[in-house]
Write a protein that holds these residues in place. Structure first.
Motif, PDB file in Angstrom:
ATOM      1  N   ARG A  88       0.928  -1.017   0.062  1.00  0.00           N
ATOM      2  CA  ARG A  88      -0.063  -0.048  -0.166  1.00  0.00           C
ATOM      3  C   ARG A  88       0.731   1.086   0.122  1.00  0.00           C
ATOM      4  N   ASP A  89       1.980   1.349   0.804  1.00  0.00           N
ATOM      5  CA  ASP A  89       2.705   2.534   0.991  1.00  0.00           C
ATOM      6  C   ASP A  89       3.680   2.642  -0.264  1.00  0.00           C
ATOM      7  N   HIS A  90       3.765   1.639  -0.865  1.00  0.00           N
ATOM      8  CA  HIS A  90       4.645   1.711  -2.303  1.00  0.00           C
ATOM      9  C   HIS A  90       3.923   2.271  -3.373  1.00  0.00           C
ATOM     10  N   PHE A  91       2.471   1.782  -3.439  1.00  0.00           N
ATOM     11  CA  PHE A  91       1.555   2.384  -4.327  1.00  0.00           C
ATOM     12  C   PHE A  91       1.263   3.923  -4.221  1.00  0.00           C
ATOM     13  N   LEU A  92       0.956   4.178  -2.887  1.00  0.00           N
ATOM     14  CA  LEU A  92       0.827   5.590  -2.708  1.00  0.00           C
ATOM     15  C   LEU A  92       1.967   6.454  -2.816  1.00  0.00           C
ATOM     16  N   GLY A  94       4.258   5.818  -5.242  1.00  0.00           N
ATOM     17  CA  GLY A  94       4.004   5.920  -7.061  1.00  0.00           C
ATOM     18  C   GLY A  94       3.061   6.890  -7.091  1.00  0.00           C
ATOM     19  N   LEU A  95       1.973   7.039  -6.509  1.00  0.00           N
ATOM     20  CA  LEU A  95       1.076   8.301  -7.040  1.00  0.00           C
ATOM     21  C   LEU A  95       1.686   9.616  -6.777  1.00  0.00           C
ATOM     22  N   ARG A  96       2.604   9.773  -5.666  1.00  0.00           N
ATOM     23  CA  ARG A  96       3.030  10.989  -5.324  1.00  0.00           C
ATOM     24  C   ARG A  96       4.089  11.230  -6.315  1.00  0.00           C
ATOM     25  N   ASP A  99       4.390   7.824 -10.694  1.00  0.00           N
ATOM     26  CA  ASP A  99       5.069   6.951 -11.435  1.00  0.00           C
ATOM     27  C   ASP A  99       4.088   6.325 -12.620  1.00  0.00           C
ATOM     28  N   PRO A 100       4.498   6.212 -14.012  1.00  0.00           N
ATOM     29  CA  PRO A 100       3.647   5.756 -14.944  1.00  0.00           C
ATOM     30  C   PRO A 100       2.722   4.603 -14.664  1.00  0.00           C
ATOM     31  N   ILE A 101       3.502   3.714 -13.795  1.00  0.00           N
ATOM     32  CA  ILE A 101       2.730   2.423 -13.680  1.00  0.00           C
ATOM     33  C   ILE A 101       1.538   2.438 -12.785  1.00  0.00           C
ATOM     34  N   THR A 102       1.362   3.729 -12.162  1.00  0.00           N
ATOM     35  CA  THR A 102       0.180   4.038 -11.402  1.00  0.00           C
ATOM     36  C   THR A 102      -0.753   4.337 -12.137  1.00  0.00           C
ATOM     37  N   GLY A 103      -0.553   4.931 -13.366  1.00  0.00           N
ATOM     38  CA  GLY A 103      -1.565   5.503 -14.318  1.00  0.00           C
ATOM     39  C   GLY A 103      -1.713   6.989 -14.147  1.00  0.00           C
ATOM     40  N   LEU A 104      -0.768   7.624 -13.156  1.00  0.00           N
ATOM     41  CA  LEU A 104      -0.956   9.045 -12.714  1.00  0.00           C
ATOM     42  C   LEU A 104      -0.117   9.798 -13.271  1.00  0.00           C
ATOM     43  N   MET A 169      -5.721   1.629 -14.161  1.00  0.00           N
ATOM     44  CA  MET A 169      -6.483   1.687 -15.224  1.00  0.00           C
ATOM     45  C   MET A 169      -7.533   3.055 -15.127  1.00  0.00           C
ATOM     46  N   ASP A 170      -8.108   3.057 -13.752  1.00  0.00           N
ATOM     47  CA  ASP A 170      -8.802   3.932 -13.707  1.00  0.00           C
ATOM     48  C   ASP A 170      -8.235   5.348 -13.724  1.00  0.00           C
ATOM     49  N   ASN A 171      -6.853   5.373 -13.251  1.00  0.00           N
ATOM     50  CA  ASN A 171      -6.383   6.745 -13.297  1.00  0.00           C
ATOM     51  C   ASN A 171      -5.728   7.018 -14.722  1.00  0.00           C
ATOM     52  N   SER A 172      -5.751   5.966 -15.620  1.00  0.00           N
ATOM     53  CA  SER A 172      -5.161   6.324 -16.850  1.00  0.00           C
ATOM     54  C   SER A 172      -6.329   6.702 -17.499  1.00  0.00           C
ATOM     55  N   ARG A 173      -7.578   6.101 -17.635  1.00  0.00           N
ATOM     56  CA  ARG A 173      -8.673   6.508 -18.087  1.00  0.00           C
ATOM     57  C   ARG A 173      -9.205   8.038 -17.876  1.00  0.00           C
ATOM     58  N   ALA A 174      -8.770   8.363 -16.475  1.00  0.00           N
ATOM     59  CA  ALA A 174      -9.211   9.829 -16.114  1.00  0.00           C
ATOM     60  C   ALA A 174      -8.305  10.749 -16.999  1.00  0.00           C
ATOM     61  N   LEU A 175      -7.162  10.609 -16.800  1.00  0.00           N
ATOM     62  CA  LEU A 175      -6.121  11.142 -17.656  1.00  0.00           C
ATOM     63  C   LEU A 175      -6.536  11.284 -19.203  1.00  0.00           C
ATOM     64  N   LEU A 176      -6.721  10.123 -19.861  1.00  0.00           N
ATOM     65  CA  LEU A 176      -7.066  10.177 -21.180  1.00  0.00           C
ATOM     66  C   LEU A 176      -8.404  10.811 -21.459  1.00  0.00           C
ATOM     67  N   GLY A 177      -9.128  11.014 -20.546  1.00  0.00           N
ATOM     68  CA  GLY A 177     -10.416  11.600 -20.609  1.00  0.00           C
ATOM     69  C   GLY A 177     -10.148  12.914 -20.598  1.00  0.00           C
ATOM     70  N   GLY A 178      -8.987  13.672 -20.236  1.00  0.00           N
ATOM     71  CA  GLY A 178      -8.639  15.010 -20.180  1.00  0.00           C
ATOM     72  C   GLY A 178      -8.459  15.644 -18.710  1.00  0.00           C
ATOM     73  N   GLN A 179      -8.543  14.808 -17.550  1.00  0.00           N
ATOM     74  CA  GLN A 179      -7.962  15.423 -16.410  1.00  0.00           C
ATOM     75  C   GLN A 179      -6.461  15.363 -16.696  1.00  0.00           C
ATOM     76  N   SER A 180      -5.994  16.193 -15.680  1.00  0.00           N
ATOM     77  CA  SER A 180      -4.430  16.469 -15.545  1.00  0.00           C
ATOM     78  C   SER A 180      -4.189  15.481 -14.376  1.00  0.00           C
ATOM     79  N   ALA A 181      -2.926  15.004 -14.199  1.00  0.00           N
ATOM     80  CA  ALA A 181      -2.417  14.130 -12.882  1.00  0.00           C
ATOM     81  C   ALA A 181      -2.672  14.858 -11.476  1.00  0.00           C
TER      82      ALA A 181
END
Length: 207
Positions: A88-92, A94-96, A99-104, A169-181
């Motif tokens: 969990r800590d590693h994924f969080l 990665g979001l900060r 990291d591309p692997i998080t989709g963000l 994938m949820d993060n990637s779809r949000a960004l592909l839909g126009g949201q910024s990271a």
């Protein structure tokens, strides 16, 4: 001599990869043949296949370091940290770090590569094999360090890798839909916290 040979192999590997990604992003993954990639990289098809056994590998190898990432996190965690908390800590983190692997990550080149993976059926299928390899590596790490039975380790690994993939994938779809990271980040962190809380409730007795 060995060092020179390895450096030459690394340069050839990078040249083929860069030529392939450039063509795929310009024309579309399904519209580019292996022969065209080989021509652009100035190598023979035989040489290309020696480095990349399948066309999909020309793209998926960009994620190769992440295939055993979850397993490495579990193996390297501090003695007082549980496997699930470490993941969990590693994924969080990665979001900060975006990291591309998080989709963000909304760097245009990375976002274009993400779109290609999401939209090309052959690449989506190849990513299933990537996930399966991640699950096997994580299951082995859990058995080795958490002392859980093989079936428990496999079930836990499947859930963790599945959660990672869904969140990414949820993060990637949000960004592909126009949201910024930056816009997506609060929801991404909240979703990750919720997902790992659910995992913890279900796996706490074992991990």
């Amino acid at each position: 001599m060995t060092g020179l040979r390895e450096r030459k192999r690394a340069r050839t590997h990078a040249a083929i990869s860069e030529a392939a990604i450039a063509l795929f992003l310009e024309r579309g993954f399904d519209e580019v043949s292996v022969a065209q990639v080989a021509e652009a990289a100035e190598v023979s098809k035989r040489t290309l296949f020696a480095y990349f056994p399948a066309k999909e590998d020309l793209v998926v190898h960009r994620f190769a370091d992440h295939e055993t990432e979850a397993a490495r996190v579990v193996l390297a965690r501090p003695p007082d940290a549980g496997p699930l908390a470490a993941l969990r800590d590693h994924f969080l983190d990665g979001l900060r770090r975006r990291d591309p692997i998080t989709g963000l990550n909304d760097v245009p080149e990375i976002l274009a590569l993400t779109r290609m993976v999401v939209e090309a059926p052959a690449l989506r299928t190849r990513m299933i094999r990537f996930q399966e390899a991640s699950e096997r590596a994580l299951a082995e790490a859990l058995q080795d360090t958490a002392g859980v039975p093989a079936l428990t380790a496999r079930l836990a690994a499947t859930q963790v890798v599945g959660v990672h993939w869904l969140l990414s994938m949820d993060n990637s779809r949000a960004l592909l839909g126009g949201q910024s990271a930056d816009e997506r980040c609060p929801a991404a962190v909240a979703d990750a916290g919720h997902a790992f809380a659910l995992l913890s409730e279900g796996l706490a007795a074992h991990l």
